[in-house]
Scaffold this active site. Structure first.
Site, mmCIF file in Angstrom:
data_model
loop_
_atom_site.group_PDB
_atom_site.id
_atom_site.type_symbol
_atom_site.label_atom_id
_atom_site.label_comp_id
_atom_site.label_asym_id
_atom_site.label_seq_id
_atom_site.Cartn_x
_atom_site.Cartn_y
_atom_site.Cartn_z
ATOM 1 C CG ASP A 1 -17.672 -36.725 -4.512
ATOM 2 O OD1 ASP A 1 -16.509 -36.419 -4.180
ATOM 3 O OD2 ASP A 1 -18.661 -36.413 -3.837
ATOM 4 N NE ARG B 1 -10.681 -35.559 -1.032
ATOM 5 C CZ ARG B 1 -11.678 -34.658 -1.032
ATOM 6 N NH1 ARG B 1 -12.860 -34.948 -1.519
ATOM 7 N NH2 ARG B 1 -11.485 -33.453 -0.541
ATOM 8 C CB SER C 1 -15.048 -33.639 -3.922
ATOM 9 O OG SER C 1 -16.094 -33.919 -3.043
ATOM 10 C CE LYS D 1 -20.516 -33.550 -3.070
ATOM 11 N NZ LYS D 1 -19.387 -34.208 -2.519
ATOM 12 C CG HIS E 1 -21.557 -28.435 -1.911
ATOM 13 N ND1 HIS E 1 -22.334 -29.561 -1.914
ATOM 14 C CD2 HIS E 1 -20.389 -28.794 -1.334
ATOM 15 C CE1 HIS E 1 -21.674 -30.566 -1.383
ATOM 16 N NE2 HIS E 1 -20.487 -30.128 -1.010
HETATM 17 N N1 URA Z 1 -17.421 -30.997 0.489
HETATM 18 C C1 URA Z 1 -17.392 -31.920 -0.509
HETATM 19 O O1 URA Z 1 -18.420 -32.306 -1.050
HETATM 20 N N2 URA Z 1 -16.217 -32.384 -0.891
HETATM 21 C C2 URA Z 1 -15.056 -31.990 -0.338
HETATM 22 O O2 URA Z 1 -14.033 -32.448 -0.750
HETATM 23 C C3 URA Z 1 -15.093 -31.035 0.708
HETATM 24 C C4 URA Z 1 -16.297 -30.555 1.109
#
Ligand code: URA
Length: 433
Positions: free
Chosen positions: A161, A168, A183, A187, A82
């Site tokens: 999220d 956000r 966040s 996930k 990620h």
């Molecule tokens: N990627 C995400 O999934 N969440 C964030 O807050 C920033 C980048």
């Protein structure tokens, strides 16, 4: 518990307990807490921060807000990556097919664009027909068949999220360590992977602008993952300069295909291969240097490109575009941005490049905005390059000519030209284990 009291406590610098955090998340997901109160709490967290304990509780509350995947019957080691978000960051489209083609299962949940940054789900939708909303059964059969599937966040996985991410995005509360860490990790923890490699971006185009802040974010996420029993690693990578030359969804997918076809930009190739190698290494495929070789071979042999095509097909997309990228939809209008003086590009503000792309239609200003998948920017000159007055530094793509002037002025203001070439910094700045 009144939401008003929770907001006030955080606004005044207090520490929220587990019950308050879980009650906020439960109430927001149930629709009992309105967006304006959730936004106020996010802003209070943005300014006041959170302790490690609060951040972990927020992450676990968000993870527990919906279903959790159970992919154990797929067998083997499952790995995920990620990114914390950047401009021109299409590494997932490259690194994940590389890893899958080396025999490590990829069952990935990705996000949409956030703030000035792009998202993998939006990019994949540039393939006509591509579905990122697979049912659990479809997701599993895609993973079994192609060894890889990348889907959007289903409404039932970490729904907190999904809702907070969209809020956000439009309330200027993205660039906060506890909010980003919770966040991403909520996930990642709701998905059933054994190993997670985080690409923590740093620099003008990242949410974290300094290596220190990025390292703190990386350590926060690595710790949360370890507490939940995952094998974790984070790479701190440069985002002072957009990655590759393409910014914007369909343009970025085409550039990812060029890397998988062995003729993509060197910076994007290096970061993608490094992420892939660390994923393979964490998944037990060998030493880091053996995994680097494996990743390179997956591209050179064409295996990773074939895996991408299989994934696109399994997810309902037109896989012909993988071998014929000229079939991607083109923007109606284009415009050349020219240098106003001669010299070297000494620095760019990569965040502003992301904003310029958004102004062209490639991103969202409001939650419900539709995006133009063919809009964006192709950079012809990047930091360190010499330019002559009048030379094209970038080409803009949009549906309407009138979108060009604002994007051009943002781009020019974000591009510094001087007499001396700047010092280069490495693309991979640190590894946090
Ligand atoms: N990627 C995400 O999934 N969440 C964030 O807050 C920033 C980048």
């Amino acid at each position: 518990m009144r939401m008003y009291d929770v907001i006030r406590k955080k606004r005044d610098g207090g520490t929220l307990n587990k019950e308050e955090i879980y009650a906020f998340i439960r109430g927001y997901v149930a629709g009992e807490i309105p967006d304006y109160q959730a936004s106020a709490l996010l802003m209070a967290i943005y300014f006041r921060g959170m302790t490690d304990e609060e951040t972990a509780n927020l992450t676990f509350a968000m993870r527990d807000s919906g279903d959790k995947l159970d992919l154990s019957h797929l067998g083997g080691v499952r790995v995920d990556k990620h990114s914390t978000g950047g401009v021109g960051d299409k590494t997932s489209l490259i690194a994940m097919p590389v890893v899958a083609s080396c025999g490590v299962t990829v069952a990935k949940m990705s996000g949409r664009g956030l703030g000035h940054t792009g998202g993998t789900v939006d990019k994949l939708e540039a393939f006509p027909g591509f579905r990122t909303d697979l049912s659990s059964a479809e997701f599993e059969s895609a993973v079994k068949e192609a060894g890889i599937a990348i889907v959007g966040q289903s409404g039932t996985l970490a729904p907190a999220d999904k809702l907070l991410y969209a809020l956000r995005d439009v309330t200027a509360t993205v660039d906060s360590i506890p909010l980003i860490a919770s966040s991403i990790m909520s996930k990642k923890l709701a998905a059933d992977d054994h190993c997670i490699v985080l690409d923590v971006k740093t620099g003008s185009g990242a949410f974290m602008k300094t290596v220190e802040e990025s390292t703190l974010l990386a350590k926060t996420m690595v710790e949360i993952g370890k507490r939940a029993g995952k094998k974790m690693r984070a790479l701190i990578t440069d985002m002072d300069i957009p990655l590759g030359n393409a910014v914007g969804n369909a343009l970025e997918v085409q550039e990812a295909i060029s890397v998988l076809s062995s003729n993509g930009p060197a910076d994007l190739t290096e970061v993608s291969l490094s992420l892939a190698a660390h994923m393979l290494c964490l998944a037990g495929k060998g030493t880091l240097s053996a995994c680097e070789e494996m990743a390179k071979n997956a591209i050179a042999s064409g295996a990773a490109l074939k895996t991408l095509a299989q994934m696109v097909k399994m997810q309902g997309g037109d896989e012909r575009l993988v071998s014929q990228p000229q079939l991607f939809a083109k923007a109606q209008c284009s415009y050349a941005v020219c240098a106003r003086e001669s010299g070297y590009i000494t620095a760019v503000n990569a965040e502003s490049y992301g904003t310029a792309s958004l102004l062209l239609g490639a991103g969202r200003n409001k939650k419900e905005d539709a995006i133009d998948l063919s809009a964006g920017i192709m950079l012809c000159k990047k930091t360190g390059d010499s330019v002559k007055k009048g030379e094209v530094i970038a080409r803009l793509y949009a549906a309407r000519e009138e979108l060009f002037p604002a994007a051009e002025s943002v781009l020019l203001a974000a591009t510094k030209i001087g007499g001396e070439p700047p010092k280069k910094r490495p693309l991979i700045l640190a590894v946090v284990e």
